[in-house]
Design a protein around this motif. Structure first.
Motif, PDB file in Angstrom:
ATOM      1  N   ASP A  99       0.796  -1.095  -0.124  1.00  0.00           N
ATOM      2  CA  ASP A  99       0.002  -0.046  -0.091  1.00  0.00           C
ATOM      3  C   ASP A  99       0.707   1.148  -0.047  1.00  0.00           C
ATOM      4  O   ASP A  99       0.482   2.281   0.139  1.00  0.00           O
ATOM      5  N   GLU A 213      -8.687  -4.442  11.354  1.00  0.00           N
ATOM      6  CA  GLU A 213      -8.537  -3.778  10.105  1.00  0.00           C
ATOM      7  C   GLU A 213      -7.411  -3.784   9.255  1.00  0.00           C
ATOM      8  O   GLU A 213      -6.312  -3.766   9.725  1.00  0.00           O
ATOM      9  N   TYR A 215      -4.222  -3.365   7.266  1.00  0.00           N
ATOM     10  CA  TYR A 215      -3.033  -2.269   7.594  1.00  0.00           C
ATOM     11  C   TYR A 215      -2.104  -2.757   6.489  1.00  0.00           C
ATOM     12  O   TYR A 215      -1.620  -3.892   6.619  1.00  0.00           O
ATOM     13  N   TYR A 219      -3.848  -7.999   7.471  1.00  0.00           N
ATOM     14  CA  TYR A 219      -4.402  -7.765   8.770  1.00  0.00           C
ATOM     15  C   TYR A 219      -3.307  -7.646   9.816  1.00  0.00           C
ATOM     16  O   TYR A 219      -3.369  -7.662  10.997  1.00  0.00           O
ATOM     17  N   HIS A 221       1.284  -6.673   9.784  1.00  0.00           N
ATOM     18  CA  HIS A 221       2.690  -6.277   9.136  1.00  0.00           C
ATOM     19  C   HIS A 221       3.748  -6.833  10.210  1.00  0.00           C
ATOM     20  O   HIS A 221       3.710  -6.020  11.559  1.00  0.00           O
ATOM     21  N   ASP A 269       2.870  -4.913  13.730  1.00  0.00           N
ATOM     22  CA  ASP A 269       1.796  -3.850  13.518  1.00  0.00           C
ATOM     23  C   ASP A 269       0.354  -4.254  13.294  1.00  0.00           C
ATOM     24  O   ASP A 269       0.288  -5.134  12.290  1.00  0.00           O
ATOM     25  N   ARG A 271      -4.073  -3.011  13.149  1.00  0.00           N
ATOM     26  CA  ARG A 271      -4.789  -1.981  13.502  1.00  0.00           C
ATOM     27  C   ARG A 271      -6.044  -2.417  13.841  1.00  0.00           C
ATOM     28  O   ARG A 271      -6.775  -3.426  13.521  1.00  0.00           O
ATOM     29  N   VAL A 276      -3.430   2.146  15.166  1.00  0.00           N
ATOM     30  CA  VAL A 276      -2.193   0.910  14.773  1.00  0.00           C
ATOM     31  C   VAL A 276      -1.368   0.710  16.132  1.00  0.00           C
ATOM     32  O   VAL A 276      -0.882   1.744  16.546  1.00  0.00           O
ATOM     33  N   HIS A 327       2.509   5.788  13.722  1.00  0.00           N
ATOM     34  CA  HIS A 327       2.827   5.255  12.305  1.00  0.00           C
ATOM     35  C   HIS A 327       2.159   6.614  11.619  1.00  0.00           C
ATOM     36  O   HIS A 327       1.305   7.239  11.910  1.00  0.00           O
TER      37      HIS A 327
END
Length: 328
Positions: A99, A213, A215, A219, A221, A269, A271, A276, A327
């Motif tokens: 992203d 959610e 990220y 879901y 990272h 990480d 969210r 986050v 973040h």
């Protein structure tokens, strides 16, 4: 606090061995930027890429495949850098991965501080972001990107923020940690030289979190850093939101391959509720090389330290390092 990030006297050495550093800070409060080739990989006299670099984990080189990470002068509250390409010019076109066009990760060399941010690209090829260097110490900055027409790269450079600090021991290995009221449990163990499944399960107030959610296209990272040289491993999730099989929690599974035995710090990480958060773990895999200190002892490669601690005392969980991790 506002960390001064004016960089001065920066020079890049394209053929350096482990431990070589370049750059002299000309200002008392300015961070010193050092290009450290921790791997020992070099280019030969013909300029051809050393094949040894192809076997290295990410982040150990400041220059690879003709691309170079160059921090640049910036205002006091910013961190700025550019990536120059094989033609020596700043790169201005990047592919989107997870992203974003650019992922900037910074970590203190004792692994007690971690930030993952996303800079903005100016037309001249300069990336800028509010400084992620949260306090004195020797930091490693990783630029994770894919130049358009090229392959994915992670380049790294050392940045030293002067000031009184106390090095912190690496927390002992654990399979559970808490952050902001969330409990994250780790199952699975990475094995050197092979792909292993690592599953992070998230709960809150004793209840599984089933509405994570997305990220950065997933879901969760996950970044792994190897203690000592801070080899960078960008671990890939098993599945993506909307693929018809991946659920939004409570479990998020990643496929990881660590390059060697040793101690690693994992940073997850995730969210939830629009925020986050980062959960941290220490894992030890295989049989560490002889002389490697166990987790819980201060790093031996850190510069001399003194003065007051730069933050709260470490714990075995996500409180280790700089509080208020964020973040953008």
């Amino acid at each position: 606090m506002r960390t001064v990030t004016r960089l001065a006297g920066f020079a890049v050495g394209l053929a350096a061995v482990f431990g070589a550093t370049y750059g002299v800070g000309q200002l008392v409060d300015a961070p010193v930027v050092e290009s450290r080739h921790d791997s020992g990989a070099e280019h030969d006299e013909t300029g051809k890429h050393d094949e040894a670099a192809d076997r290295l984990p990410g982040g150990l080189l400041v220059s690879d495949r003709g691309y170079t990470l160059e921090p640049v002068d910036a205002p006091a509250d910013e961190f700025a850098f550019r990536i120059t390409g094989p033609d020596g010019r700043p790169v201005t076109r990047y592919d989107v991965a997870h992203d974003k066009q650019m992922h900037l990760i910074v970590a203190r060399r004792d692994l007690s501080g971690f930030r993952h941010v996303h800079p903005d690209l100016a037309p001249d090829g300069t990336w800028r972001v509010d400084t992620p260097l949260a306090g004195p110490g020797q930091w490693r900055a990783f630029a994770d990107f894919t130049p358009t027409g090229g392959e994915a790269l992670t380049l790294g450079v050392d940045v030293t923020v002067p000031g009184a600090l106390t090095e912190r021991p690496l927390p002992a290995p654990a399979t559970s940690t808490t952050v902001d009221g969330y409990t994250v449990t780790l199952t699975g163990s990475p094995q050197p030289g092979r792909t292993s499944a690592l599953t992070l399960t998230i709960s809150r107030n004793g209840q599984p979190v089933t509405d994570l959610e997305p990220y950065l296209g997933a879901y969760g990272h996950l970044v792994a850093l190897r203690r000592g040289d801070l080899a960078y491993l960008h671990v890939h999730p098993d599945g993506t939101p909307g693929d018809g099989r991946t659920q939004p929690g409570p479990a998020v599974t990643f496929l990881a391959e660590v390059p060697s035995a040793g101690s690693y710090r994992l940073y997850l990480d995730f969210r939830h509720g629009g925020t986050v958060r980062t959960a941290e773990f220490t894992v030890v895999t295989g049989t560490p090389p002889a002389g490697t200190p166990p987790a819980g002892t201060p790093p031996t490669d850190a510069p001399p330290t003194g003065g007051a601690p730069s933050g709260p005392a470490p714990t075995g969980g996500a409180d280790h390092g700089t509080p208020g991790h964020g973040h953008n």
